[in-house]
Design a protein around this motif. Structure first.
Motif, PDB file in Angstrom:
ATOM      1  N   VAL A   1      39.971  48.329  38.638  1.00 42.10           N
ATOM      2  CA  VAL A   1      40.821  49.192  37.987  1.00 42.10           C
ATOM      3  C   VAL A   1      41.311  50.599  38.662  1.00 42.10           C
ATOM      4  O   VAL A   1      42.397  51.041  38.468  1.00 42.10           O
ATOM      5  CB  VAL A   1      40.400  49.501  36.397  1.00 42.10           C
ATOM      6  CG1 VAL A   1      39.961  48.548  35.574  1.00 42.10           C
ATOM      7  CG2 VAL A   1      38.904  50.449  37.075  1.00 42.10           C
TER       8      VAL A   1
ATOM      9  N   LEU B   1      43.318  51.586  29.315  1.00 40.93           N
ATOM     10  CA  LEU B   1      42.425  50.298  29.484  1.00 40.93           C
ATOM     11  C   LEU B   1      41.409  49.968  28.374  1.00 40.93           C
ATOM     12  O   LEU B   1      40.647  51.021  28.019  1.00 40.93           O
ATOM     13  CB  LEU B   1      41.819  50.789  30.829  1.00 40.93           C
ATOM     14  CG  LEU B   1      40.723  49.753  31.423  1.00 40.93           C
ATOM     15  CD1 LEU B   1      41.445  48.506  31.794  1.00 40.93           C
ATOM     16  CD2 LEU B   1      40.032  50.256  32.818  1.00 40.93           C
TER      17      LEU B   1
ATOM     18  N   TRP C   1      43.888  45.084  21.292  1.00 42.23           N
ATOM     19  CA  TRP C   1      45.172  45.417  21.281  1.00 42.23           C
ATOM     20  C   TRP C   1      45.592  46.556  20.626  1.00 42.23           C
ATOM     21  O   TRP C   1      46.334  47.377  21.153  1.00 42.23           O
ATOM     22  CB  TRP C   1      45.951  44.048  20.874  1.00 42.23           C
ATOM     23  CG  TRP C   1      47.364  43.917  20.804  1.00 42.23           C
ATOM     24  CD1 TRP C   1      48.082  43.436  21.928  1.00 42.23           C
ATOM     25  CD2 TRP C   1      48.534  44.601  20.016  1.00 42.23           C
ATOM     26  NE1 TRP C   1      49.443  43.605  21.562  1.00 42.23           N
ATOM     27  CE2 TRP C   1      49.511  44.044  20.566  1.00 42.23           C
ATOM     28  CE3 TRP C   1      48.254  45.534  18.836  1.00 42.23           C
ATOM     29  CZ2 TRP C   1      50.840  44.746  19.849  1.00 42.23           C
ATOM     30  CZ3 TRP C   1      49.518  45.935  18.254  1.00 42.23           C
ATOM     31  CH2 TRP C   1      50.661  45.565  18.641  1.00 42.23           C
TER      32      TRP C   1
ATOM     33  N   GLN D   1      46.064  47.716  29.662  1.00 41.61           N
ATOM     34  CA  GLN D   1      45.521  46.610  30.111  1.00 41.61           C
ATOM     35  C   GLN D   1      44.224  46.233  29.548  1.00 41.61           C
ATOM     36  O   GLN D   1      43.401  47.266  29.408  1.00 41.61           O
ATOM     37  CB  GLN D   1      45.522  46.600  31.488  1.00 41.61           C
ATOM     38  CG  GLN D   1      45.188  45.226  32.294  1.00 41.61           C
ATOM     39  CD  GLN D   1      45.329  45.432  33.567  1.00 41.61           C
ATOM     40  OE1 GLN D   1      44.654  46.205  34.409  1.00 41.61           O
ATOM     41  NE2 GLN D   1      46.090  44.563  34.448  1.00 41.61           N
ATOM     42  N   CYS D   2      43.819  45.195  29.433  1.00 39.43           N
ATOM     43  CA  CYS D   2      42.669  44.770  28.883  1.00 39.43           C
ATOM     44  C   CYS D   2      41.886  43.818  29.796  1.00 39.43           C
ATOM     45  O   CYS D   2      42.413  42.870  30.355  1.00 39.43           O
ATOM     46  CB  CYS D   2      42.699  43.993  27.496  1.00 39.43           C
ATOM     47  SG  CYS D   2      41.037  43.274  26.646  1.00 39.43           S
ATOM     48  N   TYR D   3      40.446  43.966  30.020  1.00 42.65           N
ATOM     49  CA  TYR D   3      39.829  43.446  31.108  1.00 42.65           C
ATOM     50  C   TYR D   3      38.512  42.897  30.282  1.00 42.65           C
ATOM     51  O   TYR D   3      37.813  43.667  29.715  1.00 42.65           O
ATOM     52  CB  TYR D   3      39.279  44.474  32.242  1.00 42.65           C
ATOM     53  CG  TYR D   3      38.114  43.700  33.081  1.00 42.65           C
ATOM     54  CD1 TYR D   3      38.546  42.629  34.281  1.00 42.65           C
ATOM     55  CD2 TYR D   3      36.897  44.006  33.029  1.00 42.65           C
ATOM     56  CE1 TYR D   3      37.764  41.906  34.989  1.00 42.65           C
ATOM     57  CE2 TYR D   3      36.044  43.331  33.591  1.00 42.65           C
ATOM     58  CZ  TYR D   3      36.445  42.500  34.650  1.00 42.65           C
ATOM     59  OH  TYR D   3      35.369  41.962  35.384  1.00 42.65           O
TER      60      TYR D   3
ATOM     61  N   PHE E   1      48.711  39.939  23.056  1.00 44.89           N
ATOM     62  CA  PHE E   1      48.609  40.001  24.559  1.00 44.89           C
ATOM     63  C   PHE E   1      49.621  39.153  24.970  1.00 44.89           C
ATOM     64  O   PHE E   1      49.843  38.024  24.805  1.00 44.89           O
ATOM     65  CB  PHE E   1      47.278  39.887  24.768  1.00 44.89           C
ATOM     66  CG  PHE E   1      46.195  40.941  24.557  1.00 44.89           C
ATOM     67  CD1 PHE E   1      46.222  42.079  25.604  1.00 44.89           C
ATOM     68  CD2 PHE E   1      45.371  40.786  23.549  1.00 44.89           C
ATOM     69  CE1 PHE E   1      45.519  43.127  25.051  1.00 44.89           C
ATOM     70  CE2 PHE E   1      44.668  41.778  23.206  1.00 44.89           C
ATOM     71  CZ  PHE E   1      44.499  43.051  24.181  1.00 44.89           C
TER      72      PHE E   1
ATOM     73  N   GLU F   1      50.998  38.826  29.697  1.00 47.72           N
ATOM     74  CA  GLU F   1      50.671  38.550  31.110  1.00 47.72           C
ATOM     75  C   GLU F   1      49.244  38.268  31.138  1.00 47.72           C
ATOM     76  O   GLU F   1      48.295  39.044  31.963  1.00 47.72           O
ATOM     77  CB  GLU F   1      50.981  39.739  31.847  1.00 47.72           C
ATOM     78  CG  GLU F   1      52.298  40.471  31.638  1.00 47.72           C
ATOM     79  CD  GLU F   1      52.553  41.551  32.364  1.00 47.72           C
ATOM     80  OE1 GLU F   1      52.040  42.098  33.215  1.00 47.72           O
ATOM     81  OE2 GLU F   1      53.481  42.436  31.678  1.00 47.72           O
TER      82      GLU F   1
ATOM     83  N   LEU G   1      42.477  39.188  32.624  1.00 49.99           N
ATOM     84  CA  LEU G   1      43.188  40.457  32.602  1.00 49.99           C
ATOM     85  C   LEU G   1      44.390  40.087  31.321  1.00 49.99           C
ATOM     86  O   LEU G   1      44.872  38.736  31.556  1.00 49.99           O
ATOM     87  CB  LEU G   1      43.839  40.907  33.832  1.00 49.99           C
ATOM     88  CG  LEU G   1      42.877  41.475  34.652  1.00 49.99           C
ATOM     89  CD1 LEU G   1      43.737  41.595  36.103  1.00 49.99           C
ATOM     90  CD2 LEU G   1      42.274  42.841  34.155  1.00 49.99           C
TER      91      LEU G   1
ATOM     92  N   ARG H   1      47.679  42.179  28.978  1.00 49.41           N
ATOM     93  CA  ARG H   1      48.437  43.387  28.807  1.00 49.41           C
ATOM     94  C   ARG H   1      48.974  43.655  27.527  1.00 49.41           C
ATOM     95  O   ARG H   1      49.556  42.573  26.843  1.00 49.41           O
ATOM     96  CB  ARG H   1      49.353  43.516  29.819  1.00 49.41           C
ATOM     97  CG  ARG H   1      49.982  44.714  29.841  1.00 49.41           C
ATOM     98  CD  ARG H   1      50.908  44.915  31.104  1.00 49.41           C
ATOM     99  NE  ARG H   1      50.529  44.933  32.252  1.00 49.41           N
ATOM    100  CZ  ARG H   1      49.717  46.093  33.039  1.00 49.41           C
ATOM    101  NH1 ARG H   1      49.767  47.083  32.470  1.00 49.41           N
ATOM    102  NH2 ARG H   1      49.181  45.597  34.120  1.00 49.41           N
TER     103      ARG H   1
END
Length: 225
Positions: free
Chosen positions: A2, A75, A99, A107-109, A196, A198, A214, A216
């Motif tokens: 990140v 994030l 979300w 962005q979500c990881y 989400f 991407e 990942l 988004r």
């Protein structure tokens, strides 16, 4: 993964004792760390204070994120926690909450143990480590029980040897928990259903270790009016 935070906001879901939260804070992220386990929360608070790391620590069930956090984070990270939820409904609620917590464009990881790999090969147990400790040694084993096609009971077994106790040198600790073997395709589908876009599976260095995803939260469409 990140990079520098530059004062941006991050939410660590299922933070545990701070393995992600504290490094993120040291990189300049404004981190909120949430967990449902009070023992973990006490330990992460103490660790942050000891290391003089600014950290907001809050108690929250990941299934209730959508009630509490709304569009404030750049994030969201969730590591080795999501598969403790056992049904699609519970996982979907948690992902929807992530979300909801993100700003548009955030962005979500996710990082998950590769239990899908276990289901393919179905090993029964594995030796993990042996280490010397004062007055003896500790041996760590892992044991798995498979329940249908979607769930695994994972047991971690610690064998403790104490050479100060002749004739009764060994004692055992066993930690057991049931987990969802969340397949990559199923997770990507649930992420899409939560809104989400991407969605990207990152390259996996060690088969059978863990996998990373990942995703988004999309920006709202531009107004044409």
């Amino acid at each position: 993964m990140v990079g520098e935070g530059g004062g941006r906001a991050a939410l660590d879901v299922g933070c545990g004792t701070g393995r992600q939260s504290i490094p993120l804070a040291l990189l300049g992220w404004r981190v909120t760390a949430v967990d449902i386990n009070d023992g973990h929360l006490e330990r992460i608070r103490a660790r942050a204070e000891r290391q003089k790391v600014p950290l907001d620590v809050e108690r929250c069930d990941m299934r209730a994120l959508a009630v509490r956090y709304h569009g404030v984070y750049d994030l969201v990270v969730c590591c080795l926690t999501l598969d403790h939820l056992l049904t699609d409904g519970e996982i979907g609620r948690a992902l929807h909450g992530m979300w909801t917590a993100l700003r548009p464009g955030g962005q979500c990881y996710l990082r998950l143990d590769d239990l899908e790999h276990l289901l393919r090969s179905r090993p029964r147990y594995a030796f993990r480590e042996e280490r010397r400790v004062p007055h003896g040694r500790v041996i760590r084993l892992e044991d798995w029980e498979y329940q249908g096609e979607n769930h695994v009971v994972c047991r971690t077994v610690f064998l403790h040897e104490d050479d100060r106790r002749p004739g009764n040198r060994w004692h055992t600790d066993v930690f057991s928990y049931r987990r969802r073997a969340l397949r990559r395709a199923d997770l990507c589908e649930l992420l899409g259903a939560a809104g989400f876009e991407e969605i990207e599976l990152l390259p996996q260095d060690i088969p059978g270790g863990y996998y990373e995803v990942l995703a988004r939260r999309p920006e709202p469409p531009e107004s044409t009016g």
